[in-house]
Motif scaffolding. Structure first.
Motif, PDB file in Angstrom:
ATOM      1  N   TYR A   1      14.065 -29.330   5.549  1.00 47.79           N
ATOM      2  CA  TYR A   1      13.309 -29.139   4.297  1.00 47.79           C
ATOM      3  C   TYR A   1      14.034 -28.173   3.364  1.00 47.79           C
ATOM      4  N   PHE A   2      13.773 -28.352   2.086  1.00 59.91           N
ATOM      5  CA  PHE A   2      14.297 -27.504   1.020  1.00 59.91           C
ATOM      6  C   PHE A   2      13.128 -27.112   0.129  1.00 59.91           C
TER       7      PHE A   2
ATOM      8  N   ALA B   1       4.286 -20.788   8.677  1.00 63.12           N
ATOM      9  CA  ALA B   1       3.385 -21.871   9.078  1.00 63.12           C
ATOM     10  C   ALA B   1       4.069 -22.833  10.046  1.00 63.12           C
ATOM     11  N   PHE B   2       5.334 -23.154   9.807  1.00 64.84           N
ATOM     12  CA  PHE B   2       6.046 -24.063  10.711  1.00 64.84           C
ATOM     13  C   PHE B   2       6.282 -23.407  12.071  1.00 64.84           C
ATOM     14  N   LYS B   3       6.579 -22.106  12.053  1.00 64.06           N
ATOM     15  CA  LYS B   3       6.789 -21.388  13.313  1.00 64.06           C
ATOM     16  C   LYS B   3       5.495 -21.311  14.113  1.00 64.06           C
ATOM     17  N   LYS B   4       4.396 -21.047  13.440  1.00 63.84           N
ATOM     18  CA  LYS B   4       3.117 -20.928  14.140  1.00 63.84           C
ATOM     19  C   LYS B   4       2.690 -22.239  14.785  1.00 63.84           C
ATOM     20  N   SER B   5       2.976 -23.351  14.121  1.00 61.58           N
ATOM     21  CA  SER B   5       2.575 -24.659  14.647  1.00 61.58           C
ATOM     22  C   SER B   5       3.633 -25.274  15.564  1.00 61.58           C
ATOM     23  N   ASN B   6       4.695 -24.485  15.849  1.00 61.93           N
ATOM     24  CA  ASN B   6       5.787 -24.961  16.702  1.00 61.93           C
ATOM     25  C   ASN B   6       6.441 -26.232  16.169  1.00 61.93           C
ATOM     26  N   ALA B   7       6.462 -26.354  14.845  1.00 58.77           N
ATOM     27  CA  ALA B   7       7.102 -27.522  14.235  1.00 58.77           C
ATOM     28  C   ALA B   7       8.619 -27.406  14.382  1.00 58.77           C
ATOM     29  N   LYS B   8       9.268 -28.539  14.557  1.00 59.27           N
ATOM     30  CA  LYS B   8      10.729 -28.577  14.662  1.00 59.27           C
ATOM     31  C   LYS B   8      11.309 -28.697  13.250  1.00 59.27           C
ATOM     32  N   ALA B   9      11.176 -27.604  12.517  1.00 60.72           N
ATOM     33  CA  ALA B   9      11.545 -27.578  11.100  1.00 60.72           C
ATOM     34  C   ALA B   9      12.843 -26.810  10.915  1.00 60.72           C
ATOM     35  N   PHE B  10      13.707 -27.302  10.022  1.00 63.26           N
ATOM     36  CA  PHE B  10      15.010 -26.698   9.773  1.00 63.26           C
ATOM     37  C   PHE B  10      15.190 -26.505   8.269  1.00 63.26           C
TER      38      PHE B  10
ATOM     39  N   LYS C   1      19.741 -31.015   6.233  1.00 62.69           N
ATOM     40  CA  LYS C   1      19.390 -32.422   5.999  1.00 62.69           C
ATOM     41  C   LYS C   1      19.267 -33.127   7.344  1.00 62.69           C
ATOM     42  N   LYS C   2      18.082 -33.626   7.607  1.00 64.10           N
ATOM     43  CA  LYS C   2      17.788 -34.378   8.820  1.00 64.10           C
ATOM     44  C   LYS C   2      17.432 -35.810   8.431  1.00 64.10           C
ATOM     45  N   PRO C   3      17.324 -36.723   9.399  1.00 65.14           N
ATOM     46  CA  PRO C   3      16.885 -38.086   9.048  1.00 65.14           C
ATOM     47  C   PRO C   3      15.608 -38.089   8.216  1.00 65.14           C
ATOM     48  N   THR C   4      14.683 -37.186   8.583  1.00 70.75           N
ATOM     49  CA  THR C   4      13.504 -36.961   7.741  1.00 70.75           C
ATOM     50  C   THR C   4      13.660 -35.604   7.069  1.00 70.75           C
ATOM     51  N   THR C   5      13.700 -35.603   5.767  1.00 74.32           N
ATOM     52  CA  THR C   5      13.902 -34.370   5.001  1.00 74.32           C
ATOM     53  C   THR C   5      12.855 -34.259   3.902  1.00 74.32           C
ATOM     54  N   TYR C   6      12.285 -33.082   3.768  1.00 74.70           N
ATOM     55  CA  TYR C   6      11.267 -32.840   2.754  1.00 74.70           C
ATOM     56  C   TYR C   6      11.814 -31.920   1.661  1.00 74.70           C
TER      57      TYR C   6
END
Length: 505
Positions: free
Chosen positions: A402-403, A421-430, A434-439
């Protein structure tokens, strides 16, 4: 039942209601996550990783940084809650209560019980609109009463211990707001050294050794970085160019001086403001002339208030709010002091009017904030949390990059909200990957420039040119764009300039 006991009992519902208003937003799980607050949380995250830091946030002047004291003060709440912003808001509200209690005891010691009650009530209604978003320069507010008390007691008692505590408080000022803190420390040095020379208290000069001790982090930082901050300090005031027209500059200083920071809103009340200023000044002159017991404290109040206003002329722009916010405890103590003495009846009426005006402002602020900001503003924590939760729910544990876009480039509050928020929900966010799914998580454009959107930024700086799979709008003006990127698109490097961090760390 004694009359005093009845009076205290009658005040209890008001005190409890004011305390409730101070805790209103953390009770409802909200925090005003402005740019400055977001930056402070990123600094807390940095401290959590490094454990020791020498500087805090950058100041408005190039090359200067505030100290890390406010970061360290907030760190226990940060660590206990694993970075939850609402826990920090609880800490600020508790700090506000502690400040009001200590101010009560200080003012009671200086002027008596009635001025102490009035000071606490007046300061509580001034805190309500600000206690949910306290950042480093504004935190000076909490230390001003002790700063004034210690120098007054030093002059009256000639005891070096009070001077030492006063200078320590001055060093705390520098840690919290380096530009303003230096001005107050200079004024205190001038005043106390003059007093030492006049009274031949030469050993008291040793008290000044606490200053380099409590500012040692700045000294170490500057030695490591070629005296970057010292050079910036020496350059302050060198420019004679005005940022605003000279007439506006003079008017700004005049307005801030005459207002004596007693009212939250002076709209349509200028005549009242000028009348109160004149009343306070005349009463002060009369008390200095006729009452030796209070002469010292009034001279101290005049020295720091008007001394600071005179020194503010080195600033060639307007006085931003956090430059004058710290004066509120000073002027409030000054104002309520007249509730003891020959003018107490007149000032009781004026103090009551000021309290009602500020109380009404605080009630309206809470109401309007509840209606227009909570969950709806770009600086609303709940609004940002809902954006993050929407992405987490959609990905269901899958990896994504994500950017974060913000018109001001820094995106402090938006970045921290996503990190937490991503850390708290244990999301695999970077972040910045750029990942196959990018926000792309985009803030709304400024109200005065509706064309300053994320569209150009995505194509030209993030280097994503494909069509998004999904666009989602959120309260607060936020937008998320979801992209599916193939391997070639993931390899296209983005512009590293978008990774601004928190500046010279």
């Amino acid at each position: 039942m004694k009359l005093r006991s009845i009076f205290f009992f009658a005040l209890l519902p008001l005190v409890l209601y004011l305390a409730y208003l101070l805790f209103y937003f953390p009770i409802h799980g909200e925090i005003h996550l402005s740019n400055d607050i977001g930056r402070d949380f990123l600094l807390l995250d940095e401290l959590d990783q490094k454990k020791i830091v020498l500087i805090g946030p950058r100041s408005n002047t190039e090359g200067l940084f505030h100290g890390p004291l406010w970061t360290y003060m907030n760190y226990p709440a940060y660590a206990i809650s694993n970075g939850d912003p609402v826990t920090a808001a609880w800490f600020w509200a508790i700090l506000g209560i502690v400040f009001l209690l200590t101010t009560f005891f200080i003012v009671r010691k200086l002027f008596g019980i009635l001025p102490a009650i009035a000071a606490s009530l007046l300061l509580s209604v001034r805190l309500i609109p600000h206690i949910n978003s306290v950042f480093s320069p504004e935190a000076m507010f909490f230390f001003v009463p002790f700063f004034l008390f210690t120098i007054t007691r030093y002059i009256e008692s000639k005891k070096a211990i009070f001077l030492a505590f006063h200078l320590i408080t001055g060093a705390i000022f520098v840690q919290l707001n380096i530009g303003v803190g230096i001005l107050f420390l200079l004024m205190s040095s001038f005043l106390s050294i003059g007093f030492i020379i006049k009274n031949k208290l030469w050993k008291h000069l040793l008290a000044f050794l606490v200053v380099p001790l409590f500012l040692s982090n700045f000294i170490a930082f500057d030695i490591r970085h070629d005296f970057r901050m010292l050079k910036a300090i020496l350059n302050l005031g060198n420019s004679s160019d005005f940022i605003i027209p000279f007439k506006d500059w003079i008017q700004d200083r005049l307005n801030n001086t005459v207002s004596i920071q007693l009212l939250s809103d002076t709209t349509n009340l200028l005549l009242f403001v000028y009348a109160v200023f004149a009343l306070v000044v005349v009463a002060t002159i009369m008390r200095i002339k006729n009452d030796a017991k209070v002469r010292t404290v009034y001279l101290v109040l005049l020295f720091y208030y008007f001394g600071y206003m005179v020194l503010s002329f080195f600033n060639k722009g307007i006085m931003l709010y956090h430059y004058i916010h710290l004066l509120i405890p000073l002027t409030t103590i000054w104002f309520v002091s007249f509730l003891k003495g020959p003018y107490k009846i007149v000032f009781a009426i004026v103090v009551f009017i000021v309290f009602l005006l500020n109380f009404n402002f605080s009630l309206q602020w809470v109401s309007s904030t509840q209606d227009s900001i909570v969950g709806k503003s770009r600086d609303s924590w709940t609004a940002l949390k809902n954006v993050a939760n929407s992405i987490t729910d959609a990905e269901k544990g899958k990896e994504f990059g994500y950017f974060v876009f913000s018109p001001d480039s820094y995106a402090y509050q938006q970045r921290y909200a996503m990190i937490y928020a991503f850390k708290k929900s244990n999301a695999k966010a970077f972040e910045y990957v750029k990942k196959p799914t990018t926000y792309v998580i985009a803030s709304p454009p400024p109200e005065n420039d509706p064309y300053m959107t994320y569209v150009w930024w995505v194509k030209n700086q993030v280097k994503i040119t494909s069509i998004s799979l999904a666009t989602k709008k959120f309260p607060g003006g936020y937008t998320t764009e979801k992209f599916n990127l193939n391997k070639e698109e993931q390899k296209v490097p983005f512009d590293n300039n978008i990774m601004l961090g928190i500046s010279f760390r």
